[in-house]
Design a protein around this motif. Structure first.
Motif, PDB file in Angstrom:
ATOM      1  N   PRO A 175      45.540 -43.686 -30.063  1.00 16.36           N
ATOM      2  CA  PRO A 175      46.400 -42.503 -30.120  1.00 16.36           C
ATOM      3  C   PRO A 175      45.890 -41.436 -29.163  1.00 16.36           C
ATOM      4  CG  PRO A 175      44.880 -42.485 -31.959  1.00 16.36           C
ATOM      5  CD  PRO A 175      44.652 -43.780 -31.223  1.00 16.36           C
ATOM      6  N   SER A 176      46.786 -40.586 -28.721  1.00 18.43           N
ATOM      7  CA  SER A 176      46.390 -39.454 -27.878  1.00 18.43           C
ATOM      8  C   SER A 176      46.167 -38.200 -28.720  1.00 18.43           C
ATOM      9  CB  SER A 176      47.459 -39.173 -26.820  1.00 18.43           C
ATOM     10  OG  SER A 176      47.199 -37.948 -26.141  1.00 18.43           O
ATOM     11  N   ASP A 177      47.190 -37.805 -29.479  1.00 17.38           N
ATOM     12  CA  ASP A 177      47.179 -36.490 -30.122  1.00 17.38           C
ATOM     13  C   ASP A 177      46.802 -36.565 -31.594  1.00 17.38           C
ATOM     14  OD1 ASP A 177      48.081 -35.778 -27.660  1.00 17.38           O
ATOM     15  OD2 ASP A 177      50.111 -35.247 -28.292  1.00 17.38           O
ATOM     16  N   TYR A 218      44.517 -34.396 -23.082  1.00 15.54           N
ATOM     17  CA  TYR A 218      43.769 -33.220 -22.632  1.00 15.54           C
ATOM     18  C   TYR A 218      42.341 -33.604 -22.257  1.00 15.54           C
ATOM     19  CZ  TYR A 218      41.294 -28.757 -22.879  1.00 15.54           C
ATOM     20  OH  TYR A 218      40.489 -27.666 -22.608  1.00 15.54           O
ATOM     21  N   PHE A 219      41.696 -34.442 -23.065  1.00 18.19           N
ATOM     22  CA  PHE A 219      40.306 -34.827 -22.809  1.00 18.19           C
ATOM     23  C   PHE A 219      40.155 -35.609 -21.510  1.00 18.19           C
ATOM     24  CE2 PHE A 219      39.941 -35.050 -27.696  1.00 18.19           C
ATOM     25  CZ  PHE A 219      39.675 -33.689 -27.769  1.00 18.19           C
ATOM     26  N   TYR A 240      53.946 -46.426 -29.027  1.00 22.57           N
ATOM     27  CA  TYR A 240      53.750 -46.624 -27.596  1.00 22.57           C
ATOM     28  C   TYR A 240      53.799 -45.302 -26.813  1.00 22.57           C
ATOM     29  CZ  TYR A 240      54.409 -48.624 -22.929  1.00 22.57           C
ATOM     30  OH  TYR A 240      54.284 -48.963 -21.600  1.00 22.57           O
ATOM     31  N   THR A 241      54.499 -44.312 -27.353  1.00 24.05           N
ATOM     32  CA  THR A 241      54.576 -43.010 -26.684  1.00 24.05           C
ATOM     33  C   THR A 241      53.190 -42.388 -26.502  1.00 24.05           C
ATOM     34  OG1 THR A 241      55.022 -41.999 -28.851  1.00 24.05           O
ATOM     35  CG2 THR A 241      56.919 -42.461 -27.426  1.00 24.05           C
ATOM     36  N   GLU A 242      52.248 -42.739 -27.367  1.00 18.72           N
ATOM     37  CA  GLU A 242      50.891 -42.217 -27.228  1.00 18.72           C
ATOM     38  C   GLU A 242      50.225 -42.771 -25.966  1.00 18.72           C
ATOM     39  OE1 GLU A 242      49.238 -39.847 -29.730  1.00 18.72           O
ATOM     40  OE2 GLU A 242      51.413 -39.696 -29.430  1.00 18.72           O
ATOM     41  N   ALA A 243      50.468 -44.038 -25.671  1.00 16.34           N
ATOM     42  CA  ALA A 243      49.935 -44.637 -24.440  1.00 16.34           C
ATOM     43  C   ALA A 243      50.533 -43.971 -23.218  1.00 16.34           C
ATOM     44  CB  ALA A 243      50.222 -46.136 -24.423  1.00 16.34           C
ATOM     45  N   LYS A 244      51.812 -43.630 -23.287  1.00 19.09           N
ATOM     46  CA  LYS A 244      52.463 -42.951 -22.161  1.00 19.09           C
ATOM     47  C   LYS A 244      51.851 -41.581 -21.917  1.00 19.09           C
ATOM     48  CE  LYS A 244      55.660 -44.313 -20.246  1.00 19.09           C
ATOM     49  NZ  LYS A 244      55.750 -45.139 -19.009  1.00 19.09           N
TER      50      LYS A 244
END
Length: 280
Positions: A175-177, A218-219, A240-244
């Motif tokens: 995950p990104s966020d 951000y990181f 998948y939106t997290e990978a994008k």
């Protein structure tokens, strides 16, 4: 029936927490946070260690008051550090480990807080990153491979511990966020907005970070480390939106999209893609 129960139980628990918040808001928050941060599975017993982990050189290291387990499979002078995700442990790497060993790498892995043979009941990314820092200082690994929240921890580590730069980094189903992780939890239980606000405030106070900046995109936005992101198009755990988000921010990375592998990404072709990236 099992799927129906799994769908209903979180809503029942969430309704109880929402009701509790009417007369005991702090107790409701504490219960919600405990459910959010305490893994229900992934722990191991010292007398029931999986066979693959028995083949490693094991050592218990410490980060402040926390004890965590490390596993080392000796190979050549190039070391790969493996960082697993939520409700898992080092045994999840068994199949990838075989590929890494055939390539000659030395492989190092750790159990996350409250997972495997590591101590504690609570998991959080900043704490996990302190474990990574301890093994990095001791072993100076060249490559980092992280799955799911282990991948999120890897991104966090790169930003908050800039003295050590990995030669390459691989994020699998990461995950990104943090806000997405929290939102998914709130929606799963159907919790009130007031409880979400408490959790955001607690995160800000405890970890000194705003939730919108608690983010892999951000990181990694200024990272010069070459990266490989592998994510399944139909991942139902981390969308998948997290990978994008990650690939749009991390300019020195490439994205490989799979289909039908789910969140675990256990697949021979995926393992070979990781090896090819690390060896290139």
């Amino acid at each position: 029936m099992k799927k129906l129960i799994e769908k209903i139980v979180p809503k029942v628990v969430g309704s109880y927490i929402n009701l509790l918040s009417l007369w005991a808001p702090q107790k409701a928050f504490q219960l919600a946070y405990q459910l959010f941060s305490h893994p229900r599975k992934g722990k191991l017993k010292f007398d029931q260690v999986p066979t693959i982990l028995q083949t490693a050189k094991r050592e218990t290291l410490h980060s402040n008051e926390h004890a965590f387990e490390t596993y080392l499979w000796s190979g050549n002078a190039t070391t790969v550090l493996l960082v697993h995700g939520w409700e898992s442990n080092t045994a999840r790497w068994e199949k990838l480990l075989a590929h890494l060993q055939r390539s000659g790498f030395t492989v190092l892995a750790i159990d996350a807080p409250a997972h495997g043979l590591s101590s504690g009941l609570e998991f959080n990314i900043p704490l996990y990153a302190t474990f990574v820092e301890v093994v990095v200082q001791k072993y100076q690994p060249h490559f980092l491979v992280g799955h799911s929240l282990g991948g999120a921890t890897s991104a966090f580590y790169q930003y908050y511990y800039p003295k050590h730069r990995f030669d390459k980094m691989v994020l699998l189903g990461a995950p990104s966020d943090f806000s997405i992780i929290l939102d998914n939890f709130i929606q799963l239980l159907g919790l009130k907005a007031s409880i979400k606000k408490q959790m955001i405030a607690y995160t800000r106070e405890r970890f000194s970070i705003e939730i919108e900046l608690f983010s892999g995109q951000y990181f990694l936005k200024n990272s010069q480390t070459p990266g490989l992101i592998i994510h399944d198009l139909h991942d139902t755990v981390v969308h998948y939106t997290e990978a994008k988000k990650l690939i749009n921010s991390w300019k020195n990375a490439q994205l490989i999209t799979t289909q039908g592998l789910g969140h675990s990404l256990h697949d021979e072709h995926v393992y070979q893609q990781i090896i090819s990236f690390l060896e290139a």
